[in-house]
Design a protein around this motif. Structure first.
Motif, PDB file in Angstrom:
ATOM      1  N   GLN A  83      25.283  67.276 -18.619  1.00 57.01           N
ATOM      2  CA  GLN A  83      24.723  66.197 -18.069  1.00 57.01           C
ATOM      3  C   GLN A  83      23.814  65.367 -18.762  1.00 57.01           C
ATOM      4  OE1 GLN A  83      23.970  69.386 -16.987  1.00 57.01           O
ATOM      5  NE2 GLN A  83      25.026  69.664 -14.941  1.00 57.01           N
ATOM      6  N   TYR A 114      28.067  63.865 -19.935  1.00 57.09           N
ATOM      7  CA  TYR A 114      29.026  63.118 -18.936  1.00 57.09           C
ATOM      8  C   TYR A 114      28.355  62.041 -18.442  1.00 57.09           C
ATOM      9  CZ  TYR A 114      32.094  67.257 -18.100  1.00 57.09           C
ATOM     10  OH  TYR A 114      33.040  68.086 -17.975  1.00 57.09           O
ATOM     11  N   ARG A 115      29.369  61.151 -18.129  1.00 54.83           N
ATOM     12  CA  ARG A 115      28.717  59.819 -17.593  1.00 54.83           C
ATOM     13  C   ARG A 115      29.293  59.674 -16.178  1.00 54.83           C
ATOM     14  NH1 ARG A 115      24.639  57.923 -18.818  1.00 54.83           N
ATOM     15  NH2 ARG A 115      25.132  55.796 -18.623  1.00 54.83           N
ATOM     16  N   LYS A 116      30.467  60.399 -15.816  1.00 55.22           N
ATOM     17  CA  LYS A 116      30.880  60.179 -14.489  1.00 55.22           C
ATOM     18  C   LYS A 116      31.662  61.225 -14.052  1.00 55.22           C
ATOM     19  CE  LYS A 116      31.540  57.378 -10.813  1.00 55.22           C
ATOM     20  NZ  LYS A 116      32.542  57.010 -10.361  1.00 55.22           N
ATOM     21  N   ASP A 117      31.115  61.903 -13.017  1.00 54.68           N
ATOM     22  CA  ASP A 117      32.169  63.170 -12.625  1.00 54.68           C
ATOM     23  C   ASP A 117      31.643  63.414 -11.106  1.00 54.68           C
ATOM     24  OD1 ASP A 117      33.436  65.584 -12.499  1.00 54.68           O
ATOM     25  OD2 ASP A 117      32.166  66.802 -13.338  1.00 54.68           O
ATOM     26  N   VAL A 118      32.366  62.733 -10.454  1.00 55.59           N
ATOM     27  CA  VAL A 118      31.945  62.756  -9.103  1.00 55.59           C
ATOM     28  C   VAL A 118      33.286  62.437  -8.174  1.00 55.59           C
ATOM     29  CG1 VAL A 118      31.180  60.509  -8.706  1.00 55.59           C
ATOM     30  CG2 VAL A 118      30.616  62.390  -7.092  1.00 55.59           C
ATOM     31  N   THR A 119      33.612  63.213  -7.323  1.00 64.64           N
ATOM     32  CA  THR A 119      34.840  62.997  -6.292  1.00 64.64           C
ATOM     33  C   THR A 119      34.591  61.979  -5.421  1.00 64.64           C
ATOM     34  OG1 THR A 119      35.226  65.494  -6.473  1.00 64.64           O
ATOM     35  CG2 THR A 119      36.362  64.162  -4.739  1.00 64.64           C
ATOM     36  N   ALA A 120      35.340  60.867  -5.472  1.00 59.70           N
ATOM     37  CA  ALA A 120      34.836  59.495  -4.782  1.00 59.70           C
ATOM     38  C   ALA A 120      35.121  60.044  -3.244  1.00 59.70           C
ATOM     39  CB  ALA A 120      35.743  58.559  -5.170  1.00 59.70           C
ATOM     40  N   LYS A 121      36.239  60.648  -2.876  1.00 61.94           N
ATOM     41  CA  LYS A 121      36.731  60.754  -1.515  1.00 61.94           C
ATOM     42  C   LYS A 121      36.642  61.875  -1.131  1.00 61.94           C
ATOM     43  CE  LYS A 121      39.736  57.051  -0.185  1.00 61.94           C
ATOM     44  NZ  LYS A 121      41.209  56.444   0.023  1.00 61.94           N
ATOM     45  N   TYR A 175      35.197  53.289  -3.700  1.00 63.47           N
ATOM     46  CA  TYR A 175      36.029  54.627  -4.056  1.00 63.47           C
ATOM     47  C   TYR A 175      36.380  54.485  -5.722  1.00 63.47           C
ATOM     48  CZ  TYR A 175      36.463  55.725   0.742  1.00 63.47           C
ATOM     49  OH  TYR A 175      36.384  56.028   2.012  1.00 63.47           O
ATOM     50  N   SER A 176      36.137  55.272  -6.239  1.00 60.47           N
ATOM     51  CA  SER A 176      36.543  55.001  -8.035  1.00 60.47           C
ATOM     52  C   SER A 176      38.266  55.540  -7.872  1.00 60.47           C
ATOM     53  CB  SER A 176      35.966  55.936  -8.902  1.00 60.47           C
ATOM     54  OG  SER A 176      36.390  55.845 -10.089  1.00 60.47           O
ATOM     55  N   GLU A 211      35.030  56.081 -19.066  1.00 61.80           N
ATOM     56  CA  GLU A 211      33.987  56.863 -18.092  1.00 61.80           C
ATOM     57  C   GLU A 211      32.800  55.935 -18.179  1.00 61.80           C
ATOM     58  OE1 GLU A 211      33.677  60.716 -19.632  1.00 61.80           O
ATOM     59  OE2 GLU A 211      32.069  60.911 -18.647  1.00 61.80           O
ATOM     60  N   GLU A 212      32.371  55.251 -19.215  1.00 60.92           N
ATOM     61  CA  GLU A 212      30.931  54.398 -19.084  1.00 60.92           C
ATOM     62  C   GLU A 212      31.213  53.226 -18.288  1.00 60.92           C
ATOM     63  OE1 GLU A 212      27.613  54.872 -20.015  1.00 60.92           O
ATOM     64  OE2 GLU A 212      28.902  56.068 -21.388  1.00 60.92           O
ATOM     65  N   ASP A 239      33.427  53.171 -15.758  1.00 67.63           N
ATOM     66  CA  ASP A 239      33.515  53.521 -14.494  1.00 67.63           C
ATOM     67  C   ASP A 239      32.107  53.977 -13.665  1.00 67.63           C
ATOM     68  OD1 ASP A 239      34.239  55.048 -12.203  1.00 67.63           O
ATOM     69  OD2 ASP A 239      35.128  56.764 -13.236  1.00 67.63           O
ATOM     70  N   ARG A 240      31.153  54.371 -14.654  1.00 67.18           N
ATOM     71  CA  ARG A 240      29.955  54.639 -14.048  1.00 67.18           C
ATOM     72  C   ARG A 240      29.095  53.226 -14.154  1.00 67.18           C
ATOM     73  NH1 ARG A 240      25.661  59.162 -15.790  1.00 67.18           N
ATOM     74  NH2 ARG A 240      23.867  57.899 -15.305  1.00 67.18           N
ATOM     75  N   TYR A 298      30.108  52.010 -10.726  1.00 71.14           N
ATOM     76  CA  TYR A 298      29.505  52.749  -9.591  1.00 71.14           C
ATOM     77  C   TYR A 298      28.166  52.200  -9.492  1.00 71.14           C
ATOM     78  CZ  TYR A 298      27.991  56.813  -6.720  1.00 71.14           C
ATOM     79  OH  TYR A 298      27.636  57.631  -5.966  1.00 71.14           O
ATOM     80  N   LEU A 310      23.904  61.239  -8.929  1.00 66.17           N
ATOM     81  CA  LEU A 310      25.027  60.767  -8.139  1.00 66.17           C
ATOM     82  C   LEU A 310      26.416  60.439  -8.928  1.00 66.17           C
ATOM     83  CD1 LEU A 310      23.106  58.362  -5.790  1.00 66.17           C
ATOM     84  CD2 LEU A 310      24.389  60.419  -5.197  1.00 66.17           C
ATOM     85  N   PRO A 311      26.204  60.015 -10.188  1.00 66.94           N
ATOM     86  CA  PRO A 311      27.445  59.541 -10.904  1.00 66.94           C
ATOM     87  C   PRO A 311      28.186  61.139 -11.327  1.00 66.94           C
ATOM     88  CG  PRO A 311      25.602  58.070 -11.623  1.00 66.94           C
ATOM     89  CD  PRO A 311      24.823  59.225 -10.614  1.00 66.94           C
ATOM     90  N   ILE A 312      27.425  62.105 -11.441  1.00 67.28           N
ATOM     91  CA  ILE A 312      27.989  63.211 -11.930  1.00 67.28           C
ATOM     92  C   ILE A 312      27.630  64.428 -11.071  1.00 67.28           C
ATOM     93  CG2 ILE A 312      27.677  62.828 -14.461  1.00 67.28           C
ATOM     94  CD1 ILE A 312      24.967  64.499 -14.208  1.00 67.28           C
ATOM     95  N   ALA A 313      27.807  64.097  -9.728  1.00 69.73           N
ATOM     96  CA  ALA A 313      27.424  64.954  -8.548  1.00 69.73           C
ATOM     97  C   ALA A 313      28.310  66.209  -8.538  1.00 69.73           C
ATOM     98  CB  ALA A 313      27.818  64.509  -7.354  1.00 69.73           C
TER      99      ALA A 313
END
Lengths: 599, 377
Positions: free
Chosen positions: A525, A547-554, B188-189, B212-213, B215-216, B219, B364-367
């Motif tokens: 992270q 990691y910059r983005k790792d989240v389930t949207a829905k 939603y992404s 990814e950048e 995308d974030r 968001y 949040l972005p890496i939840a």
């Protein structure tokens, strides 16, 4: 039975050249095993042995065969097929007068065949060359016979040509064992001297020693003494492997069998030790005794620190039937509490590792294997270290010594170039080259063990398209220009990632290690900097981006089950990792530092 | 069948006029089926439960409910409104271009009080790539029409990280959406689901996923723009005027019981997670023959339930309400997940207040990196 009607022999062969099949055929012919009980390859009793097609522990079987009206006792002593068990092989061979040298008719002589045949000669065995699988379409028995003549100086006309699978020629071979191999010397009137050539531990009966009686005899209810340790025991049972354990009252001179004497732990018995009678001891022990020598070391840490006691219990259980493996508690600033384990060689290490995971449910993180070094400090003291982290400060080091081996490689002449290049990269010094025929060549090198211990064999196989074989034997420690590479993960030095390597390649290797680690350590992270220091100076840096983005949207009602599965898997991935500070380092990372290939 | 606790009802309409490229939901083109027996089956399935006293929210989704013939849709709604007499939130998903004032007026008069409009984007190029059949103007028309007939609770869906689109394109969609002054927006992404033509295009290299950048950044921009417009983030992907959060979806994140009817619909009640068969014909046959339409049944253990509850709760901005969690699962969340909580508090991804544990903004972005640690013990 007088010793003139006993034959003690072993079978030496390369993996898959048909040793176990031949043993089975001999058992069939002598009627030692009836069809009903027969399982393929009886002599290999551990699961892993069967799966890997190799014999880890030696065992022995007694057969009887009538020839020209006389009943002969034939003792077949099985030998481990792998180089790591060199010492065990040598003890098994020492228990025999003769050896069947089995060579595959289409594969020809391999490096291991050579190494084991040399050992057989050193231990005064008469050799019977046997060419196996002559019935296969690719068989070239005449060519192989010439190779045997060239390498071992045994006339090609003396080779037995058999097919262990179909039984072709095996009856002749059986006759040859009786007529061509010498009987044991009759020393029955001398004080008892029996060689322990193997042992295993039975849950209920304690240690079972496999012995060959060289002088005198062994009887039940007598007090025996182990000459190496000096300990005494009362013999409770003697017997032979027929092949199941069959008790007898006496093991006479020249005979092979087992001894049970209330010995609790395998560690109390050393292979190569001599058993004598306590009341009338032999003057001197049988020759060749050595304590097992561990050449490869690696640290094992529980993936979860609370598993430490579980790991200790598992190792204790493993030493019960493998006395050549050792473990000592170890604590690493980065990895916490674990164990430093010593192995005879790399295969031995893999076997232990596999048994550890198979027989115990523990997630283990293992560090890259290293060899032992000898370090001479400025105050003139020399000592053995078996981990880079034990290396004293570099200002205090006078000299560093590393282990060298004699390395034999057999290969086809078309791959000579590639193999010589590999040997050169690994600091091997050529001793000699020997052409075995128009297409086969044998190299002999003096090689630093550290260079061949990890992926050398894989590379050798790659270069030679699976054709080359190798074997090695330890020759001694010698001074080398070695330095230590240290790795810093997230600015923290990680001792378990340190390496000792030759100064000439330190910088390139250091950079390469960083690249490997960058690939092996997952993203976190946050950014994770990786640095490499050679001799205390940082020479390179890499960064594992966060990691910059790792989240389930829905995630709604219907997605719960599926998403939970995915998340569990994601968590599972973290398990076989070790946290150092905030950084999770996976098992592969510890191993990747040894990967010296280009990409 | 007797139901004591389900609080929400989901109804799955398995029809669309055409499948969108990114969609993996069970739906079939309308022209292949006669929808009448399917809607009859839905009603029959719903009738098997005693829904009346407990259901507080109804959500009709799909597919596209508004692709149904009006008569069938109205009939279904009328029936549901009749058997569930204590519903406070009744949502129907509507596609722009498929609704007009008269239809919306009927929906409203039948008891529907919330519309969820599948906008996805306000850029025609993106809409075309996604396989949508409407335009940005259709969206505006639908919203105005809904306002005219009386709707005071309207939600829009947006998709971010659409291939070949940049941060400016997404900002445009966000600003258009806020200009419409709706009460609720979901962002939603884009995800590439197996079996969709979007996934196939990605795998074959015809499109490239947004990095990814970016995308974030999209968001984070959504959070900023929507909060500024007065829509408070209450879940990872959902924003609402305070007080108008989607009660139906909050049931899911609270891990309270609900019932789903229709092909592929999932249910969570009486301690069982079930999923209906997805095949429309199979579903109809089973219902007609009086059989069970469920395909998968799972009985999570108490610990598994606790883990599910934690993961779902943490998606809410309010996080895990400690006393609610204790009451619902029987476990003390701070104890049960002590190691993970401590870890993530120390690295700044979780915060503990006197009555809750929740994700911090930077988490949040890496939840998923944090949530996975709550997925099992």
């Amino acid at each position: 039975m007088g010793t003139e009607h006993i034959r003690n022999f072993s079978i030496v062969a390369h993996i898959d050249h048909g040793k176990s099949t031949l043993a089975d055929r001999l058992l069939d012919l002598t009627g030692a095993v009836d069809e009903r009980e027969k399982m393929d390859q009886l002599l290999d009793s551990m699961d892993i042995e069967r799966e890997r097609g190799i014999t880890i522990k030696a065992s022995a079987v007694t057969m009887y065969h009538e020839f020209q009206g006389i009943r002969y006792m034939l003792n077949l002593i099985d030998t481990p097929g792998h180089v790591d068990f060199h010492y065990e092989v040598s003890r098994a061979l020492a228990a025999c007068e003769g050896a069947l040298l089995v060579v595959d008719a289409s594969q020809g002589v391999e490096a291991q065949t050579v190494a084991n045949a040399y050992l057989a000669v050193e231990t005064h065995n008469e050799i019977l060359p046997v060419i196996n699988k002559v019935d296969l379409p690719a068989a070239q028995p005449d060519l192989v016979a010439e190779e045997i003549e060239h390498i071992f100086g045994i006339s090609k006309n003396h080779c037995f040509q058999i097919s262990a699978k179909s039984g072709l020629g095996v009856a002749d071979l059986l006759e040859g064992i009786i007529t061509l191999l010498p009987p044991p010397k009759d020393r029955s009137i001398e004080p008892t001297a029996a060689l322990i050539f193997d042992s295993h531990c039975d849950e209920y009966r304690g240690v079972i020693c496999y012995v060959r009686v060289f002088a005198g005899s062994l009887r039940t209810r007598t007090k025996i003494r182990l000459m190496g340790s000096g300990r005494t025991y009362m013999v409770t049972e003697l017997g032979k492997f027929m092949p199941e354990m069959t008790p007898v009252a006496e093991l006479g001179c020249g005979e092979v069998g087992y001894v049970i004497a209330n010995i609790r732990q395998l560690a109390d018995v050393t292979i190569g030790d001599t058993i004598t009678e306590d009341s009338r001891p032999a003057v001197k022990a049988l020759p060749g005794y050595q304590p097992p020598m561990q050449m490869v070391f690696s640290d094992f840490y529980p993936g979860n620190n609370t598993d430490y006691p579980k790991l200790r219990a598992a190792f204790e259980k493993l030493t019960l039937n493998d006395a050549s493996f050792s473990f000592t508690p170890q604590s690493s600033p980065a990895l916490g509490f674990g164990f430093r384990c010593g192995f005879l060689g790399l295969l031995h290490m893999e076997i232990i590792q596999e048994r550890l995971e198979r027989e115990n449910d523990i997630d283990v993180v293992q560090t890259a294997p290293t060899v032992s070094y000898e370090v001479v400090t400025t105050d003139g003291v020399a000592r053995r270290i078996d981990s880079p982290s034990e290396l004293p400060d570099r200002t205090k080091i006078e000299e560093l010594w590393e282990p060298f081996v004699r390395l034999e490689i057999l290969t086809g002449t078309d791959t000579i170039g590639g193999i010589m290049k590999l040997a050169e990269q690994r600091r091997c010094q050529m001793i000699k080259t020997d052409y075995l025929g128009p297409t086969r060549v044998m190299f002999e090198y003096k090689a630093p063990l550290a260079e061949i211990v990890y992926d050398f064999y894989d590379q050798l196989k790659g270069i030679s398209h699976g054709y080359a074989t190798m074997d090695y034997e330890f020759i001694g420690f010698e001074a080398s220009d070695l330095v230590k590479i240290d790795i810093l993960v997230n600015k923290q030095p990680v001792d378990a990632l340190s390496l000792i390597i030759h100064r000439s390649v330190a910088e390139t290797r250091g950079r390469r290690v960083l690249v490997r680690l960058r690939q092996a350590i997952p993203r976190h992270q946050f950014d994770v900097p990786l640095q490499v220091a050679v001799g205390g100076k940082i020479i390179a840096r890499e960064t594992i981006k966060a990691y910059r983005k790792d989240v389930t949207a829905k995630l709604y009602g219907g997605d719960v089950t599926r998403k939970m599965k995915v998340l569990k898997k994601q968590k599972e991935g973290k398990k076989r990792m070790k946290s150092i500070g905030q950084v999770q380092i996976p098992q592969e990372a510890f191993m990747s530092i040894l990967d010296s290939s280009d990409n | 069948m007797n139901v004591s606790s389900p609080v929400s009802l989901y109804v799955h309409i398995p029809f669309c006029s055409r499948r969108c490229r990114y969609c993996a939901f069970a739906s079939e083109p309308m022209d292949l089926h006669d929808p009448k027996p399917v809607i009859d089956a839905l009603i029959q399935e719903a009738a098997r439960y005693d829904l009346g006293s407990t259901i507080q929210t109804i959500y009709i989704g799909g597919g596209s409910p508004t692709s149904l013939p009006e008569k069938l849709l109205f009939g279904l709604i009328e029936y549901l409104a009749y058997i569930c007499y204590d519903v406070s939130e009744f949502t129907v998903e509507a596609n722009p271009g498929q609704v007009n004032e008269p239809i919306l007026k009927s929906l409203y008069s039948l008891g529907v009080n919330r519309l969820s409009i599948g906008v996805q984007s306000f850029n025609w190029k993106e809409l075309e790539l996604l396989g949508r059949q409407h335009t940005a103007v259709d969206v505006a028309k639908s919203v105005y029409a809904a306002r005219t007939v009386g709707f005071t609770n309207i939600s829009l869906d947006l998709i971010s990280a659409i291939p070949e689109s940049g941060i400016k394109d997404f900002e445009h969609s966000l600003l258009c959406a806020t200009d419409l002054d709706v009460e609720h927006i979901s962002v939603y992404s884009l995800s590439y689901e197996d079996g969709t033509s979007m996934k196939e295009m990605l795998d074959s290299g015809r499109i490239q996923a947004v990095d990814e950048e970016t995308d974030r950044a999209m968001y984070e921009m959504a959070i900023e723009v929507l909060e500024q417009a007065g829509l408070r983030q209450y879940e990872i992907s959902n924003f609402a005027v305070p007080g108008l959060e989607c009660a139906h979806n909050l049931t899911y994140w609270a891990n309270r019981s609900w019932i789903g009817v229709g092909p592929s619909a999932a249910s969570w009640y009486q301690g069982k997670r079930t999923v209906n068969v997805a095949d429309v014909r199979d579903y109809v046959r089973r219902i007609q023959e009086g059989n069970d339409p469920t395909l998968e049944v799972q009985n999570p253990t108490l610990l598994e339930r606790a883990c599910e509850t934690a993961v779902l709760n943490l998606r809410r901005r309010v996080g895990i309400d400690l006393s609610e969690f204790q009451q619902q699962t029987g476990f003390d969340a701070l104890n049960l997940f002590a190691e993970s909580i401590q870890n993530h508090v120390s690295n700044g991804f979780l915060e503990i207040t006197d009555k809750s544990v929740r994700l911090t903004c930077k988490a949040l972005p890496i939840a998923d990196q944090i949530l996975c640690d709550f997925s099992t013990l």
